[in-house]
Design a protein around this motif. Structure first.
Motif, short mmCIF file in Angstrom:
data_model
loop_
_atom_site.label_atom_id
_atom_site.label_comp_id
_atom_site.label_asym_id
_atom_site.label_seq_id
_atom_site.Cartn_x
_atom_site.Cartn_y
_atom_site.Cartn_z
N ALA A 259 1.06 -1.24 0.05
CA ALA A 259 0.13 -0.08 -0.20
C ALA A 259 0.92 1.22 0.14
N PHE A 260 1.82 1.41 0.75
CA PHE A 260 2.96 2.39 0.80
C PHE A 260 3.48 2.54 -0.52
N VAL A 261 4.09 1.50 -1.22
CA VAL A 261 4.63 1.74 -2.58
C VAL A 261 3.72 2.22 -3.61
N HIS A 262 2.55 1.66 -3.43
CA HIS A 262 1.39 2.42 -4.31
C HIS A 262 1.23 3.94 -4.08
N GLU A 263 1.08 3.98 -2.94
CA GLU A 263 0.72 5.66 -2.48
C GLU A 263 1.82 6.42 -2.81
#
Lengths: 250, 259
Positions: B87-91
């Motif tokens: 999720a962090f990578v996408h964000e």
């Protein structure tokens, strides 16, 4: 004038490299604006008897080159090879390669050789490395001599100059307070090469070199031209220091 | 024009916090001295080989500061760690790339390129139509635990043939590295880093062609002028040189290339 104190004739088996024959090497060096070059036989690095390769090379060298043969103190006839370097090759400088020729830079063999070289008025240059260690052929990972060993060798030679060829920038600080130790340029590179190097050693201790044919001489020329040195310092690095030290004639 | 495809800020391991971009001034001065028109910023990645989310944000914030201050001189890549939460990578990709501010992703040594945790990043690269630049090197010594070599890049490239990627450090990969990715049409190779070693660039020209080579320096680890000298040493001039110094990078950047 631009004097290159570190070139090689022959083919290093682990790289594609540039021109290997002396005549073609001379053409490439001249194209980069180099007017004189010191050279040894690259085959002498791995040959069982290095001096035989130097002897094979010498007749093929034009006056463009100053022969600086690689000599190993592990050879039985190394004293004869020193005299051959001076008397037959007209050498001003001999090169040592402790790492590949399997002796310690601070050992008795090296000490005897540099003492004899001094008696014959021959300068001493040490090839710290041939290649970046990360690129070494996996079955031939050859560590460079330690800084401590090179310091001891330098102290043995003092006040005569010791030229360290192919040193890394982070190896310079150990020799900062040895004013007779000089360095060539091929592996000295950073965000602003000369600003970071001259913070450690002055331009008077730097010598232009290309390490051709393993590296592009024109790239080292670009390093010098964009080094933002004063005209006087540039001239010194380009040729003046080599002449002052007596490595080549002016 | 010269567009350097591989640069870092002056302090490679210390991204300035709350930078207004003025700390890039020494880099710009050196670019001007060496004739470099534009640079692709890859971030102060030296902060960590295995960066946390906080460190990733710090690095990318610093890159964004450079882009804001000098939009006509810099483009930027989003530094990521594939080991971090998906999720962090996408964000972070949306924050940096989806927003239009950066042109792609930079990956270093946190995770090996074969690792399937890359897939979420590369699928998003394909969706965003952005490029990827990946460190790779064939090392006999000093290899970090998960460091990728060109064979790893080839595996990743074949798994994601729709993503345009640059394999960094041609001289570090050597002729073997060029051969490793020769059959991957979505892989370009940058010439950054390592000393100006002769022979590899000539082999690359003959094997993959000038259209798949990009000029990069790896400044401040390396010097702009010396690295450009590799092109002179290999005798590259005219259209091939233009392709290598700016044309191919614009192709890689796709719709995100600067006007």
């Amino acid at each position: 004038m631009l004097i290159d104190i570190n070139t090689h004739a022959g083919r290093w088996p682990f790289l594609q490299s540039g021109p290997t024959e002396p005549a073609a090497l001379e053409d490439e060096l001249r194209a980069a604006g180099i007017t004189r070059a010191m050279v040894s036989a690259i085959e002498s690095v791995l040959a069982p008897h290095p001096s035989i390769e130097e002897q094979r090379l010498h007749p093929r060298l034009s006056d463009f080159f100053s022969h600086a043969p690689l000599i190993s103190p592990m050879l039985f006839d190394w004293r004869d090879r020193l005299r051959q370097a001076r008397d037959e090759f007209g050498a001003t400088t001999i090169r040592l390669l402790p790492s590949y020729h399997r002796y310690e830079a601070d050992g008795d063999e090296a000490a005897a050789l540099v003492e004899a070289a001094a008696e014959l008025n021959l300068h001493v240059a040490v090839l710290v490395r041939i290649e970046d260690e990360r690129a070494h052929y996996p079955l031939m990972a050859v560590p460079a001599p330690t800084e401590a060993a090179l310091l001891k060798l330098a102290d043995r030679l003092a006040p005569r100059p010791l030229i360290l060829l192919n040193a890394y920038r982070w190896e310079l600080p150990a020799f900062a307070d040895r004013p007779h130790v000089c360095f060539d340029l091929p592996y000295l590179e950073s965000e602003h090469p000369f600003a970071s190097i001259t913070a450690i050693v002055p331009p008077s201790r730097l010598l232009f070199a290309s390490h051709a044919p393993l590296m592009y001489p024109i790239a080292q020329r670009r390093k010098l031209d964009h080094g933002e040195l004063s005209d006087a310092d540039r001239a010194a690095v380009a040729a003046g220091n080599a002449i002052r030290l007596g490595l080549v004639s002016g | 024009m010269i567009f350097d495809a591989h640069t870092h800020p002056p302090r490679l391991s210390e991204p300035a916090v709350d930078s207004d971009g003025r700390d890039y001034a020494p880099m710009l001065a050196r670019m001007d001295a060496c004739g470099i028109d534009r640079a692709l910023l890859l971030g102060a990645v030296g902060i960590s080989q295995t960066p946390t989310a906080e460190q990733i944000r710090l690095v990318n914030d610093h890159t964004l500061a450079g882009l804001r201050a000098w939009p006509d001189r810099f483009s930027g890549l989003c530094y990521l760690n594939p080991a971090l939460d998906r999720a962090f990578v996408h964000e972070e990709m949306d924050r940096c790339i989806g927003s239009g501010r950066m042109v792609g992703v930079k990956l270093w040594v946190a995770v090996n390129a074969r690792d399937p945790r890359h897939d979420v990043i590369l699928r998003r690269c394909a969706e965003l139509d952005c490029m990827l630049l990946y460190h790779a090197w064939h090392k006999t010594v000093q290899r970090t635990p998960h460091e990728s070599d060109p064979t790893d890049i080839a595996v990743l490239a074949r798994r994601h043939p729709d993503v345009r990627m640059v394999m960094a450090h041609m001289m570090g990969g050597g002729v073997r590295g060029v051969s490793d990715v020769a059959a991957c049409p979505n892989v370009w190779i940058d010439i950054s880093g390592s000393a100006p070693t002769a022979g590899v660039l000539e082999y690359a020209l003959a094997t993959i062609g000038a259209q798949r080579i990009v000029y990069g320096s790896d400044w401040p680890v390396r010097d702009f002028a010396t690295q450009l000298g590799k092109l002179d040493g290999a005798g590259i001039h005219g259209p091939d040189r233009d392709a290598i110094t700016w044309g191919n990078l614009r192709t890689l950047m796709g719709s995100r290339r600067p006007c």
